[in-house]
Write a protein that holds these residues in place. Sequence first.
Motif, PDB file in Angstrom:
ATOM      1  N   HIS A 164       0.834  -1.200   0.000  1.00  0.00           N
ATOM      2  CA  HIS A 164       0.000   0.000   0.000  1.00  0.00           C
ATOM      3  C   HIS A 164       0.873   1.256   0.000  1.00  0.00           C
ATOM      4  CE1 HIS A 164      -2.583   3.147   1.800  1.00  0.00           C
ATOM      5  NE2 HIS A 164      -3.441   2.657   0.921  1.00  0.00           N
TER       6      HIS A 164
ATOM      7  N   GLY B 224       2.257   2.153  -3.210  1.00  0.00           N
ATOM      8  CA  GLY B 224       1.278   2.523  -4.226  1.00  0.00           C
ATOM      9  C   GLY B 224       0.898   1.382  -5.150  1.00  0.00           C
TER      10      GLY B 224
ATOM     11  N   ILE C 194      -1.078  -1.272  -4.247  1.00  0.00           N
ATOM     12  CA  ILE C 194      -2.493  -1.581  -4.008  1.00  0.00           C
ATOM     13  C   ILE C 194      -3.178  -0.376  -3.364  1.00  0.00           C
ATOM     14  CG2 ILE C 194      -2.131  -4.070  -3.809  1.00  0.00           C
ATOM     15  CD1 ILE C 194      -2.327  -3.748  -0.740  1.00  0.00           C
ATOM     16  N   ALA C 195      -4.481  -0.288  -3.587  1.00  0.00           N
ATOM     17  CA  ALA C 195      -5.242   0.829  -3.028  1.00  0.00           C
ATOM     18  C   ALA C 195      -5.786   0.508  -1.640  1.00  0.00           C
ATOM     19  CB  ALA C 195      -6.402   1.180  -3.963  1.00  0.00           C
ATOM     20  N   THR C 196      -6.006  -0.762  -1.359  1.00  0.00           N
ATOM     21  CA  THR C 196      -6.627  -1.176  -0.110  1.00  0.00           C
ATOM     22  C   THR C 196      -5.635  -1.125   1.043  1.00  0.00           C
ATOM     23  OG1 THR C 196      -8.009  -2.658  -1.399  1.00  0.00           O
ATOM     24  CG2 THR C 196      -7.947  -3.034   0.970  1.00  0.00           C
TER      25      THR C 196
ATOM     26  N   GLY D  77      -7.157  -3.596  -5.685  1.00  0.00           N
ATOM     27  CA  GLY D  77      -7.089  -2.298  -6.348  1.00  0.00           C
ATOM     28  C   GLY D  77      -5.700  -1.949  -6.838  1.00  0.00           C
TER      29      GLY D  77
ATOM     30  N   GLN E  58      -2.784  -0.444  -8.695  1.00  0.00           N
ATOM     31  CA  GLN E  58      -2.694   0.914  -9.224  1.00  0.00           C
ATOM     32  C   GLN E  58      -2.045   0.909 -10.609  1.00  0.00           C
ATOM     33  OE1 GLN E  58      -3.950   3.632  -7.285  1.00  0.00           O
ATOM     34  NE2 GLN E  58      -4.778   1.815  -6.305  1.00  0.00           N
TER      35      GLN E  58
END
Length: 194
Positions: A128, A131, A133-135, A184, A186
């Motif tokens: 995360h 950047g 993954i969004a979760t 999610g 990116q």
Amino acid sequence: MTGTRRVRADAERSTARILEAAEGVLAADPNAPLERIADAAGLARATVHRRFANRTALLTALADQLNCRYELAFDEAEAATDDPLALLCELSHRVFALKIANRFALALADTPGPRSLERMTRLFERLHEAGVIATADPAWTRGVCLALLDEVHRLPADSPALGGGDEISARSELFVRALLGALGAQGRDNLRGL
């Protein structure tokens, strides 16, 4: 003192032989008695009963052994790379190799131990922060990860979803792509080269 060490080393070798034999015997027949495991290990039945008082103790030892192997896989993957996405790919490859080689023990230890879960949380935090993954919710990311690991592992070897080729690599690639999509990922750059 030397005699004590030799006895301890013999006991450790016997335990390792019993666990190895148990993995094979129980994979073929989950209800096999300890006596059959002793025969497969080439040891006296009394030796198996001395090391493992009952079937439950043996099954617990098999589950503990698998969790130690997961920890080792994590250690080896972390030693191979510091990049969180590369670490996820490396770790997933090692985990599927373990899952395929330890099919019976998986029924005993279907969830990683607390240390492995903690390490997974840190890996998802790093993904995360980078950047990838969004979760950001660690409980949800771990849950999705474990569910996908299980689903990809359950696929038959000839499943079109695996796309043929090396089974471990195919499972690992499918898992990473599905996981990144679910969490999610990116942009397409994160999925390139997987």
